[in-house]
Design a protein around this motif. Structure first.
Motif, PDB file in Angstrom:
ATOM      1  N   LEU A 214      29.088  41.705  33.466  1.00  0.00           N
ATOM      2  CA  LEU A 214      29.722  41.043  34.627  1.00  0.00           C
ATOM      3  C   LEU A 214      29.703  39.526  34.468  1.00  0.00           C
ATOM      4  O   LEU A 214      30.632  38.838  34.894  1.00  0.00           O
ATOM      5  CB  LEU A 214      29.021  41.464  35.929  1.00  0.00           C
ATOM      6  N   ARG A 215      28.633  39.008  33.845  1.00  0.00           N
ATOM      7  CA  ARG A 215      28.541  37.555  33.616  1.00  0.00           C
ATOM      8  C   ARG A 215      29.684  37.100  32.703  1.00  0.00           C
ATOM      9  O   ARG A 215      30.403  36.145  33.001  1.00  0.00           O
ATOM     10  CB  ARG A 215      27.190  37.220  32.964  1.00  0.00           C
ATOM     11  N   VAL A 216      29.867  37.816  31.578  1.00  0.00           N
ATOM     12  CA  VAL A 216      30.899  37.429  30.604  1.00  0.00           C
ATOM     13  C   VAL A 216      32.292  37.549  31.223  1.00  0.00           C
ATOM     14  O   VAL A 216      33.127  36.652  31.089  1.00  0.00           O
ATOM     15  CB  VAL A 216      30.794  38.305  29.325  1.00  0.00           C
ATOM     16  N   TYR A 217      32.523  38.660  31.928  1.00  0.00           N
ATOM     17  CA  TYR A 217      33.850  38.856  32.540  1.00  0.00           C
ATOM     18  C   TYR A 217      34.079  37.850  33.679  1.00  0.00           C
ATOM     19  O   TYR A 217      35.176  37.318  33.838  1.00  0.00           O
ATOM     20  CB  TYR A 217      33.981  40.294  33.061  1.00  0.00           C
ATOM     21  N   GLY A 218      33.003  37.566  34.431  1.00  0.00           N
ATOM     22  CA  GLY A 218      33.091  36.585  35.523  1.00  0.00           C
ATOM     23  C   GLY A 218      33.448  35.200  34.997  1.00  0.00           C
ATOM     24  O   GLY A 218      34.274  34.481  35.580  1.00  0.00           O
ATOM     25  N   GLN A 219      32.837  34.821  33.858  1.00  0.00           N
ATOM     26  CA  GLN A 219      33.157  33.519  33.244  1.00  0.00           C
ATOM     27  C   GLN A 219      34.630  33.466  32.858  1.00  0.00           C
ATOM     28  O   GLN A 219      35.304  32.451  33.038  1.00  0.00           O
ATOM     29  CB  GLN A 219      32.299  33.307  31.981  1.00  0.00           C
ATOM     30  N   TYR A 220      35.117  34.580  32.317  1.00  0.00           N
ATOM     31  CA  TYR A 220      36.522  34.649  31.896  1.00  0.00           C
ATOM     32  C   TYR A 220      37.443  34.430  33.093  1.00  0.00           C
ATOM     33  O   TYR A 220      38.403  33.649  33.031  1.00  0.00           O
ATOM     34  CB  TYR A 220      36.779  36.008  31.246  1.00  0.00           C
ATOM     35  N   LEU A 221      37.132  35.115  34.201  1.00  0.00           N
ATOM     36  CA  LEU A 221      37.956  34.973  35.413  1.00  0.00           C
ATOM     37  C   LEU A 221      37.894  33.555  35.961  1.00  0.00           C
ATOM     38  O   LEU A 221      38.898  33.007  36.424  1.00  0.00           O
ATOM     39  CB  LEU A 221      37.498  35.963  36.496  1.00  0.00           C
ATOM     40  N   ASN A 222      36.706  32.941  35.897  1.00  0.00           N
ATOM     41  CA  ASN A 222      36.562  31.560  36.401  1.00  0.00           C
ATOM     42  C   ASN A 222      37.367  30.567  35.571  1.00  0.00           C
ATOM     43  O   ASN A 222      37.882  29.579  36.093  1.00  0.00           O
ATOM     44  CB  ASN A 222      35.083  31.131  36.400  1.00  0.00           C
ATOM     45  N   LEU A 223      37.433  30.821  34.264  1.00  0.00           N
ATOM     46  CA  LEU A 223      38.179  29.913  33.389  1.00  0.00           C
ATOM     47  C   LEU A 223      39.692  30.069  33.591  1.00  0.00           C
ATOM     48  O   LEU A 223      40.446  29.109  33.408  1.00  0.00           O
ATOM     49  CB  LEU A 223      37.840  30.191  31.914  1.00  0.00           C
ATOM     50  N   ASP A 224      40.100  31.294  33.982  1.00  0.00           N
ATOM     51  CA  ASP A 224      41.535  31.589  34.119  1.00  0.00           C
ATOM     52  C   ASP A 224      42.067  31.024  35.442  1.00  0.00           C
ATOM     53  O   ASP A 224      42.270  31.742  36.415  1.00  0.00           O
ATOM     54  CB  ASP A 224      41.724  33.109  34.057  1.00  0.00           C
TER      55      ASP A 224
END
Length: 391
Positions: A214-224
């Motif tokens: 969830l951390r890795v996917y959350g970072q991805y969403l935040n960057l997008d």
């Protein structure tokens, strides 16, 4: 191998492999047989006791082997006994160590059979889709993943599978040997999620845990920022501390698979795995390819200068006094000690055990700053430790 249009032969092959794997599975010790083995070992332990450890000598070891049944025969050999023999003055081995050895062997065979069921081609390797199916069907058996939303499953599977392929398929062939999967520690990490009592610390350091995924996917969403499901170079530039140089990011987008100049989640996962594991050969190989701008198979003064110039420019922007490239170049060559004094190969970088430091100096202002101020940071760490000791 039957051709694709030979449907009957394919079905026959599939069925015969399934029967073969079932037979192999029946040859393994089940829980009841393992309990019986433990009971026999315990009954035949050899005195005297040293500490807490129950021990057994070779004579009793052979007696247990005779009573334990045909499935156990392979474990009761002189070779295995000698392997587990350490410094016991009476020439005995630890019962617990032997039992753990048997358990580990049984687990490896079970897992090998389990993975082989997903090996559609029957060639001893798994393709990406095979491993995806294996992990997807494993999720319900892992209590630590109980809280995952069904809608997140596909992202979880993608995150888990990438780690296997990033590290075990360096030539990007799209398939991994089952033997390699068994030999690395990733399956142990994944199956650690069976433990309902897994500590928060273990979950945070385990790539396969729900909080980590969830951390890795959350970072991805935040960057997008524009929410189009992809990352532009501009969006990726805010990754981590936001201090990766533009020149390095340009190289990422030149070399990695992108769609209309934007990066998808799978490509992003490779990027994260490389930057979070900079000591590992596979991660260094990924970064080395980006640093090797002339595609020569080595880094020379020109390529080092090319990347370090961007660090110097960032230092000026932040009002810092730029450091001389000459000094940094000499330090890098001193750290790596390459075979050729003018060229640094990937193997030189791996052998030096300094690959993580060298790559950080060249691609990340924050990494360079940490390296430059390492003595100050160590001193302040020691001061903080002293303060804690005083209190």
């Amino acid at each position: 191998l039957p051709a694709e249009d030979e449907v009957l032969l394919q079905k026959l092959r599939e069925e015969s492999r399934a029967v073969f794997l079932q037979r192999k599975s029946r040859e393994l010790l089940d829980n009841e047989e393992l309990q019986n083995l433990w009971f026999l070992l315990d009954k035949h332990q050899t005195s005297p006791m040293i500490g807490e450890e129950a021990m057994i000598n070779y004579e009793n070891f052979l007696k247990v082997g005779e009573k334990a049944g045909p499935k156990c025969k392979q474990f009761f050999t002189a070779k295995i006994f000698a392997k587990l023999l350490h410094n016991d003055p009476y020439g005995r081995i630890s019962i617990m160590q032997f039992f753990n050895y048997v358990m580990r062997k049984v687990w490896l065979h079970q897992t090998r059979i389990g993975l082989s069921l997903y090996d559609v081609a029957g060639q001893g390797y798994l393709r990406e889709s095979d491993l995806e199916n294996y992990i997807l069907e494993l999720i319900p058996t892992l209590p630590q993943l109980d809280g995952l939303e069904k809608s997140f499953y596909s992202f979880y599977v993608c995150t888990a599978v990438r780690k296997f392929f990033f590290f075990l398929d360096p030539l990007r062939t799209g398939k991994i040997k089952i033997q390699d999967i068994l030999a690395c520690s990733f399956l142990d990490d994944l199956l650690e999620l069976r433990d309902e009592e897994l500590s928060k610390e273990s979950q945070e350091t385990n790539w396969f845990s729900a909080p980590s995924a969830l951390r890795v996917y959350g970072q991805y969403l935040n960057l997008d920022k524009d929410h189009n499901g992809m990352l532009s170079k501009e969006e990726l530039s805010r990754y981590g501390t936001g201090t990766l140089t533009n020149i390095f990011l340009d190289r990422v987008f030149q070399e990695c698979l992108t769609y209309d100049g934007e990066m998808d989640y799978k490509t992003y996962l490779d990027f994260v795995l490389a930057l979070e594991n900079r000591k590992e050969p596979a991660a260094l190989q990924y970064i080395f390819k980006l640093l090797d701008i002339e595609n020569k198979g080595y880094l020379n003064v020109f390529s080092l200068n090319y990347f370090f110039r961007a660090i110097q420019e960032q230092m000026k922007i932040h009002g810092q006094e730029p450091v001389s490239f000459q000094d940094v170049k000499d330090e890098i060559f001193d750290m790596v000690k390459p075979k050729d004094p003018y060229k640094i190969s990937l193997q030189d970088l791996i052998n030096s055990s300094q690959g993580d430091t060298v790559t950080s100096i060249l691609i990340d202002l924050n990494g360079f700053w940490t390296y430059e101020n390492r003595e100050v940071l160590v001193a302040s760490d020691n001061d903080n430790t002293a303060d804690v000791d005083d209190t």
